[in-house]
Design a protein around this motif. Sequence first.
Motif, PDB file in Angstrom:
ATOM      1  N   ARG A  32      -6.702  48.403   6.662  1.00  0.00           N
ATOM      2  CA  ARG A  32      -6.917  48.945   5.311  1.00  0.00           C
ATOM      3  C   ARG A  32      -6.210  50.288   5.152  1.00  0.00           C
ATOM      4  O   ARG A  32      -5.609  50.571   4.113  1.00  0.00           O
ATOM      5  CB  ARG A  32      -8.401  49.061   5.006  1.00  0.00           C
ATOM      6  CG  ARG A  32      -9.057  47.719   4.692  1.00  0.00           C
ATOM      7  CD  ARG A  32     -10.494  47.869   4.222  1.00  0.00           C
ATOM      8  NE  ARG A  32     -11.387  48.392   5.235  1.00  0.00           N
ATOM      9  CZ  ARG A  32     -11.927  47.691   6.221  1.00  0.00           C
ATOM     10  NH1 ARG A  32     -11.648  46.403   6.330  1.00  0.00           N
ATOM     11  NH2 ARG A  32     -12.744  48.246   7.085  1.00  0.00           N
ATOM     12  N   ARG A  33      -6.268  51.125   6.184  1.00  0.00           N
ATOM     13  CA  ARG A  33      -5.635  52.443   6.101  1.00  0.00           C
ATOM     14  C   ARG A  33      -4.121  52.317   5.998  1.00  0.00           C
ATOM     15  O   ARG A  33      -3.479  52.984   5.204  1.00  0.00           O
ATOM     16  CB  ARG A  33      -6.040  53.292   7.316  1.00  0.00           C
ATOM     17  CG  ARG A  33      -5.385  54.659   7.362  1.00  0.00           C
ATOM     18  CD  ARG A  33      -5.691  55.450   6.078  1.00  0.00           C
ATOM     19  NE  ARG A  33      -4.884  56.631   5.981  1.00  0.00           N
ATOM     20  CZ  ARG A  33      -3.710  56.716   5.330  1.00  0.00           C
ATOM     21  NH1 ARG A  33      -3.204  55.659   4.717  1.00  0.00           N
ATOM     22  NH2 ARG A  33      -3.045  57.833   5.295  1.00  0.00           N
ATOM     23  N   VAL A  34      -3.534  51.444   6.810  1.00  0.00           N
ATOM     24  CA  VAL A  34      -2.083  51.252   6.784  1.00  0.00           C
ATOM     25  C   VAL A  34      -1.657  50.688   5.430  1.00  0.00           C
ATOM     26  O   VAL A  34      -0.665  51.127   4.852  1.00  0.00           O
ATOM     27  CB  VAL A  34      -1.632  50.341   7.955  1.00  0.00           C
ATOM     28  CG1 VAL A  34      -0.199  49.886   7.781  1.00  0.00           C
ATOM     29  CG2 VAL A  34      -1.794  51.068   9.283  1.00  0.00           C
ATOM     30  N   LYS A  35      -2.411  49.742   4.908  1.00  0.00           N
ATOM     31  CA  LYS A  35      -2.083  49.164   3.601  1.00  0.00           C
ATOM     32  C   LYS A  35      -2.227  50.184   2.483  1.00  0.00           C
ATOM     33  O   LYS A  35      -1.641  50.017   1.415  1.00  0.00           O
ATOM     34  CB  LYS A  35      -2.951  47.937   3.322  1.00  0.00           C
ATOM     35  CG  LYS A  35      -2.551  46.740   4.162  1.00  0.00           C
ATOM     36  CD  LYS A  35      -3.436  45.543   3.890  1.00  0.00           C
ATOM     37  CE  LYS A  35      -2.998  44.351   4.730  1.00  0.00           C
ATOM     38  NZ  LYS A  35      -3.864  43.189   4.502  1.00  0.00           N
ATOM     39  N   GLY A  36      -2.975  51.244   2.745  1.00  0.00           N
ATOM     40  CA  GLY A  36      -3.112  52.323   1.763  1.00  0.00           C
ATOM     41  C   GLY A  36      -1.805  53.046   1.492  1.00  0.00           C
ATOM     42  O   GLY A  36      -1.681  53.769   0.505  1.00  0.00           O
ATOM     43  N   GLU A  37      -0.811  52.848   2.344  1.00  0.00           N
ATOM     44  CA  GLU A  37       0.503  53.459   2.151  1.00  0.00           C
ATOM     45  C   GLU A  37       1.346  52.699   1.146  1.00  0.00           C
ATOM     46  O   GLU A  37       2.393  53.181   0.719  1.00  0.00           O
ATOM     47  CB  GLU A  37       1.248  53.540   3.488  1.00  0.00           C
ATOM     48  CG  GLU A  37       0.604  54.475   4.491  1.00  0.00           C
ATOM     49  CD  GLU A  37       0.495  55.900   3.980  1.00  0.00           C
ATOM     50  OE1 GLU A  37       1.537  56.488   3.611  1.00  0.00           O
ATOM     51  OE2 GLU A  37      -0.637  56.421   3.941  1.00  0.00           O
ATOM     52  N   ALA A  62       3.316  55.085  13.062  1.00  0.00           N
ATOM     53  CA  ALA A  62       4.040  55.774  14.141  1.00  0.00           C
ATOM     54  C   ALA A  62       3.700  57.263  14.146  1.00  0.00           C
ATOM     55  O   ALA A  62       3.461  57.857  15.213  1.00  0.00           O
ATOM     56  CB  ALA A  62       5.547  55.573  13.985  1.00  0.00           C
ATOM     57  N   LEU A  63       3.653  57.868  12.977  1.00  0.00           N
ATOM     58  CA  LEU A  63       3.305  59.290  12.880  1.00  0.00           C
ATOM     59  C   LEU A  63       1.879  59.534  13.364  1.00  0.00           C
ATOM     60  O   LEU A  63       1.611  60.500  14.097  1.00  0.00           O
ATOM     61  CB  LEU A  63       3.482  59.771  11.438  1.00  0.00           C
ATOM     62  CG  LEU A  63       3.281  61.264  11.192  1.00  0.00           C
ATOM     63  CD1 LEU A  63       4.283  62.081  12.005  1.00  0.00           C
ATOM     64  CD2 LEU A  63       3.417  61.568   9.714  1.00  0.00           C
ATOM     65  N   ALA A  64       0.959  58.655  12.984  1.00  0.00           N
ATOM     66  CA  ALA A  64      -0.436  58.790  13.420  1.00  0.00           C
ATOM     67  C   ALA A  64      -0.542  58.655  14.938  1.00  0.00           C
ATOM     68  O   ALA A  64      -1.261  59.425  15.588  1.00  0.00           O
ATOM     69  CB  ALA A  64      -1.310  57.744  12.721  1.00  0.00           C
ATOM     70  N   ALA A  94      10.738  48.105   2.300  1.00  0.00           N
ATOM     71  CA  ALA A  94      10.327  49.497   2.080  1.00  0.00           C
ATOM     72  C   ALA A  94       8.826  49.657   2.335  1.00  0.00           C
ATOM     73  O   ALA A  94       8.392  50.638   2.965  1.00  0.00           O
ATOM     74  CB  ALA A  94      10.685  49.945   0.663  1.00  0.00           C
ATOM     75  N   GLU A  95       8.026  48.688   1.863  1.00  0.00           N
ATOM     76  CA  GLU A  95       6.583  48.744   2.097  1.00  0.00           C
ATOM     77  C   GLU A  95       6.290  48.665   3.593  1.00  0.00           C
ATOM     78  O   GLU A  95       5.485  49.424   4.121  1.00  0.00           O
ATOM     79  CB  GLU A  95       5.866  47.602   1.366  1.00  0.00           C
ATOM     80  CG  GLU A  95       5.898  47.699  -0.141  1.00  0.00           C
ATOM     81  CD  GLU A  95       5.120  48.863  -0.720  1.00  0.00           C
ATOM     82  OE1 GLU A  95       4.163  49.344  -0.093  1.00  0.00           O
ATOM     83  OE2 GLU A  95       5.487  49.315  -1.816  1.00  0.00           O
ATOM     84  N   ARG A  96       6.950  47.740   4.279  1.00  0.00           N
ATOM     85  CA  ARG A  96       6.752  47.606   5.720  1.00  0.00           C
ATOM     86  C   ARG A  96       7.170  48.882   6.439  1.00  0.00           C
ATOM     87  O   ARG A  96       6.521  49.311   7.400  1.00  0.00           O
ATOM     88  CB  ARG A  96       7.528  46.402   6.246  1.00  0.00           C
ATOM     89  CG  ARG A  96       6.913  45.076   5.827  1.00  0.00           C
ATOM     90  CD  ARG A  96       7.791  43.905   6.217  1.00  0.00           C
ATOM     91  NE  ARG A  96       7.137  42.630   5.936  1.00  0.00           N
ATOM     92  CZ  ARG A  96       7.766  41.473   5.881  1.00  0.00           C
ATOM     93  NH1 ARG A  96       9.080  41.414   6.101  1.00  0.00           N
ATOM     94  NH2 ARG A  96       7.100  40.365   5.620  1.00  0.00           N
ATOM     95  N   GLY A  97       8.251  49.483   5.989  1.00  0.00           N
ATOM     96  CA  GLY A  97       8.709  50.737   6.583  1.00  0.00           C
ATOM     97  C   GLY A  97       7.710  51.862   6.387  1.00  0.00           C
ATOM     98  O   GLY A  97       7.474  52.665   7.306  1.00  0.00           O
ATOM     99  N   ARG A  98       7.115  51.945   5.185  1.00  0.00           N
ATOM    100  CA  ARG A  98       6.087  52.970   4.922  1.00  0.00           C
ATOM    101  C   ARG A  98       4.892  52.774   5.844  1.00  0.00           C
ATOM    102  O   ARG A  98       4.370  53.726   6.421  1.00  0.00           O
ATOM    103  CB  ARG A  98       5.637  52.912   3.467  1.00  0.00           C
ATOM    104  CG  ARG A  98       6.374  53.866   2.561  1.00  0.00           C
ATOM    105  CD  ARG A  98       5.733  53.957   1.183  1.00  0.00           C
ATOM    106  NE  ARG A  98       5.932  52.755   0.392  1.00  0.00           N
ATOM    107  CZ  ARG A  98       7.074  52.425  -0.199  1.00  0.00           C
ATOM    108  NH1 ARG A  98       8.132  53.190  -0.072  1.00  0.00           N
ATOM    109  NH2 ARG A  98       7.169  51.327  -0.909  1.00  0.00           N
ATOM    110  N   ARG A  99       4.457  51.520   5.979  1.00  0.00           N
ATOM    111  CA  ARG A  99       3.315  51.224   6.852  1.00  0.00           C
ATOM    112  C   ARG A  99       3.623  51.612   8.296  1.00  0.00           C
ATOM    113  O   ARG A  99       2.828  52.289   8.949  1.00  0.00           O
ATOM    114  CB  ARG A  99       2.962  49.737   6.798  1.00  0.00           C
ATOM    115  CG  ARG A  99       2.350  49.285   5.503  1.00  0.00           C
ATOM    116  CD  ARG A  99       2.129  47.786   5.532  1.00  0.00           C
ATOM    117  NE  ARG A  99       1.517  47.310   4.299  1.00  0.00           N
ATOM    118  CZ  ARG A  99       1.136  46.058   4.112  1.00  0.00           C
ATOM    119  NH1 ARG A  99       1.306  45.161   5.066  1.00  0.00           N
ATOM    120  NH2 ARG A  99       0.578  45.697   2.969  1.00  0.00           N
ATOM    121  N   ALA A 100       4.767  51.150   8.792  1.00  0.00           N
ATOM    122  CA  ALA A 100       5.143  51.435  10.184  1.00  0.00           C
ATOM    123  C   ALA A 100       5.346  52.930  10.391  1.00  0.00           C
ATOM    124  O   ALA A 100       4.958  53.476  11.440  1.00  0.00           O
ATOM    125  CB  ALA A 100       6.405  50.661  10.555  1.00  0.00           C
TER     126      ALA A 100
END
Length: 147
Positions: free
Chosen positions: A22-27, A112-114, A102-108
């Motif tokens: 859910r958190r990743v999809k929030g991006e 990765a940052l987290a 782009a969505e997949r990149g935002r999620r990843a």
Amino acid sequence: MPTPDAATVAAELRTAMGKLTRRVKGEDVIPLGQIAVLGALDRDGAMTTSDLAADQRVRPQSMARAVGLLLDQDLVTRRAHPTDGRKSLVELSPAGRAALEAERGRRAGWLALAIESELTEEERALLARSAALMERLAARRGASGGS
């Protein structure tokens, strides 16, 4: 050290995976339902609206609305069905593929940052090994594990 009870680990893992998902999809910038449709088309190729509705477990009318919104945004295209003139196929457009990537990149990127900012080197190594274990579990077939 006692071995953790498999049922307890399973419940904790399911809860944690749900929260992380859910958190990743929030991006996402594109609404979740539309991303799911784009993802299905990317995974499975062109489909009828009815097939998409069945795949996403929604009513055909709801899928027709979602496909209409995606068409309006030029994220999907519609073409004639090759064997049934009464049907049409919906497929990803180049813009839809780019938006999905782009969505997949935002999620990843967020994940990765987290991982980098929240976990120690030892924890990152443990997480990498855990990912392989989760892949193994995901590949398991059926309730009894048989193929």
